[in-house]
Design a protein around this motif. Structure first.
Motif, PDB file in Angstrom:
ATOM      1  N   LEU A 177       0.830  -1.216   0.000  1.00  0.00           N
ATOM      2  CA  LEU A 177       0.000   0.000   0.000  1.00  0.00           C
ATOM      3  C   LEU A 177       0.858   1.258   0.000  1.00  0.00           C
ATOM      4  O   LEU A 177       0.549   2.226  -0.697  1.00  0.00           O
ATOM      5  CB  LEU A 177      -0.965  -0.018   1.187  1.00  0.00           C
ATOM      6  CG  LEU A 177      -2.067  -1.067   1.105  1.00  0.00           C
ATOM      7  CD1 LEU A 177      -2.818  -1.152   2.425  1.00  0.00           C
ATOM      8  CD2 LEU A 177      -3.014  -0.789  -0.049  1.00  0.00           C
ATOM      9  N   MET A 228       1.054   4.294  -2.878  1.00  0.00           N
ATOM     10  CA  MET A 228       0.814   5.711  -2.634  1.00  0.00           C
ATOM     11  C   MET A 228       1.647   6.554  -3.604  1.00  0.00           C
ATOM     12  O   MET A 228       1.273   7.677  -3.931  1.00  0.00           O
ATOM     13  CB  MET A 228       1.142   6.084  -1.181  1.00  0.00           C
ATOM     14  CG  MET A 228       0.094   5.587  -0.212  1.00  0.00           C
ATOM     15  SD  MET A 228       0.516   5.819   1.538  1.00  0.00           S
ATOM     16  CE  MET A 228       0.852   7.551   1.651  1.00  0.00           C
ATOM     17  N   GLU A 245       1.097   3.705  -9.586  1.00  0.00           N
ATOM     18  CA  GLU A 245       0.619   2.352  -9.818  1.00  0.00           C
ATOM     19  C   GLU A 245       1.793   1.448 -10.193  1.00  0.00           C
ATOM     20  O   GLU A 245       2.795   1.916 -10.738  1.00  0.00           O
ATOM     21  CB  GLU A 245      -0.473   2.320 -10.889  1.00  0.00           C
ATOM     22  CG  GLU A 245      -0.051   2.706 -12.268  1.00  0.00           C
ATOM     23  CD  GLU A 245      -1.199   2.605 -13.263  1.00  0.00           C
ATOM     24  OE1 GLU A 245      -2.376   2.631 -12.868  1.00  0.00           O
ATOM     25  OE2 GLU A 245      -0.898   2.503 -14.459  1.00  0.00           O
ATOM     26  N   LEU A 290      -9.236  -2.186  -1.101  1.00  0.00           N
ATOM     27  CA  LEU A 290      -8.152  -1.245  -0.826  1.00  0.00           C
ATOM     28  C   LEU A 290      -7.377  -0.886  -2.082  1.00  0.00           C
ATOM     29  O   LEU A 290      -6.749   0.161  -2.144  1.00  0.00           O
ATOM     30  CB  LEU A 290      -7.194  -1.822   0.225  1.00  0.00           C
ATOM     31  CG  LEU A 290      -7.800  -2.015   1.614  1.00  0.00           C
ATOM     32  CD1 LEU A 290      -6.892  -2.843   2.484  1.00  0.00           C
ATOM     33  CD2 LEU A 290      -8.074  -0.669   2.243  1.00  0.00           C
ATOM     34  N   VAL A 291      -7.389  -1.784  -3.068  1.00  0.00           N
ATOM     35  CA  VAL A 291      -6.686  -1.533  -4.327  1.00  0.00           C
ATOM     36  C   VAL A 291      -7.589  -1.867  -5.511  1.00  0.00           C
ATOM     37  O   VAL A 291      -8.535  -2.653  -5.387  1.00  0.00           O
ATOM     38  CB  VAL A 291      -5.365  -2.336  -4.453  1.00  0.00           C
ATOM     39  CG1 VAL A 291      -4.406  -2.000  -3.322  1.00  0.00           C
ATOM     40  CG2 VAL A 291      -5.616  -3.825  -4.529  1.00  0.00           C
ATOM     41  N   SER A 342      -3.370   0.110  -8.194  1.00  0.00           N
ATOM     42  CA  SER A 342      -3.317   1.430  -7.570  1.00  0.00           C
ATOM     43  C   SER A 342      -4.217   1.397  -6.345  1.00  0.00           C
ATOM     44  O   SER A 342      -5.023   0.476  -6.167  1.00  0.00           O
ATOM     45  CB  SER A 342      -3.792   2.509  -8.548  1.00  0.00           C
ATOM     46  OG  SER A 342      -5.121   2.255  -8.952  1.00  0.00           O
ATOM     47  N   LEU A 343      -4.070   2.409  -5.489  1.00  0.00           N
ATOM     48  CA  LEU A 343      -4.968   2.525  -4.339  1.00  0.00           C
ATOM     49  C   LEU A 343      -6.390   2.699  -4.837  1.00  0.00           C
ATOM     50  O   LEU A 343      -6.628   3.351  -5.864  1.00  0.00           O
ATOM     51  CB  LEU A 343      -4.583   3.714  -3.463  1.00  0.00           C
ATOM     52  CG  LEU A 343      -3.237   3.642  -2.748  1.00  0.00           C
ATOM     53  CD1 LEU A 343      -3.022   4.901  -1.912  1.00  0.00           C
ATOM     54  CD2 LEU A 343      -3.124   2.403  -1.882  1.00  0.00           C
ATOM     55  N   ILE A 365      -7.821   5.688   1.264  1.00  0.00           N
ATOM     56  CA  ILE A 365      -6.818   4.726   1.698  1.00  0.00           C
ATOM     57  C   ILE A 365      -5.516   5.453   2.040  1.00  0.00           C
ATOM     58  O   ILE A 365      -4.908   5.204   3.078  1.00  0.00           O
ATOM     59  CB  ILE A 365      -6.568   3.650   0.616  1.00  0.00           C
ATOM     60  CG1 ILE A 365      -7.874   2.992   0.151  1.00  0.00           C
ATOM     61  CG2 ILE A 365      -5.568   2.617   1.107  1.00  0.00           C
ATOM     62  CD1 ILE A 365      -8.761   2.465   1.245  1.00  0.00           C
ATOM     63  N   LYS A 366      -5.121   6.364   1.177  1.00  0.00           N
ATOM     64  CA  LYS A 366      -3.918   7.164   1.438  1.00  0.00           C
ATOM     65  C   LYS A 366      -4.083   7.956   2.731  1.00  0.00           C
ATOM     66  O   LYS A 366      -3.180   8.003   3.561  1.00  0.00           O
ATOM     67  CB  LYS A 366      -3.647   8.102   0.255  1.00  0.00           C
ATOM     68  CG  LYS A 366      -2.386   8.906   0.418  1.00  0.00           C
ATOM     69  CD  LYS A 366      -2.129   9.776  -0.807  1.00  0.00           C
ATOM     70  CE  LYS A 366      -0.860  10.578  -0.610  1.00  0.00           C
ATOM     71  NZ  LYS A 366      -0.576  11.469  -1.716  1.00  0.00           N
TER      72      LYS A 366
END
Length: 103
Positions: free
Chosen positions: A34, A38, A41, A70-71, A83-84, A89-90
Motif C-alpha cells: 500500500l 501511494m 501504480e 483497498l486496491v 493502484s490505491l 486509503i492514502k
C-alpha cells in the motif's frame, strides 16, 4: 463516529466489513504494498522485484487487498497494474502513521 451532532452506529454487517478491512491492513507485506502504491501504480512483477518476493506471493497479497476494496487493478497488455482504490486509503495510512509517530 461523529457526523455533526449525530453519532453513527454501524450495524453488524458494517462492523464485519470494518473488521475485514482492518485485517487486510494488519499484515506487514500488505502495508508495504500500500505504501508503494501511494507513490504510483505498479504491476505485480515490479512490486515483486522491488520487494524481493515472488510474483505469486505478491499476487496473493493483492487479491486480499482487492477483496477488501483497498486496491484496484487494470490490465494493460499482459500486465495488471494496481493502484490505491481511492484517496481515503492514502488518508488512512497517513493518519495512522501520524498517530504512531507521535511520541
Amino acid at each position: 463516529m461523529n457526523k455533526g451532532n449525530a453519532i453513527l452506529k454501524p450495524d453488524g454487517k458494517e462492523l464485519d466489513t470494518l473488521s475485514e478491512f482492518h485485517k487486510a491492513l494488519g499484515d506487514y507485506t500488505r502495508i508495504r504494498i500500500l505504501w508503494l502504491l501511494m507513490e504510483r501504480e505498479w504491476c505485480v512483477s515490479e512490486l515483486a522485484e522491488r520487494m524481493k518476493m515472488t510474483e505469486s506471493a505478491i499476487s496473493h497479497q493483492l487479491r486480499i487487498l482487492r477483496s477488501a476494496r483497498l486496491v484496484n487493478g487494470h490490465k494493460a497488455g499482459k500486465n495488471v497494474f494496481y493502484s490505491l482504490a481511492d484517496e481515503h486509503i492514502k488518508w488512512i495510512l497517513e493518519k495512522t502513521y501520524d498517530h504512531i509517530s507521535e511520541q
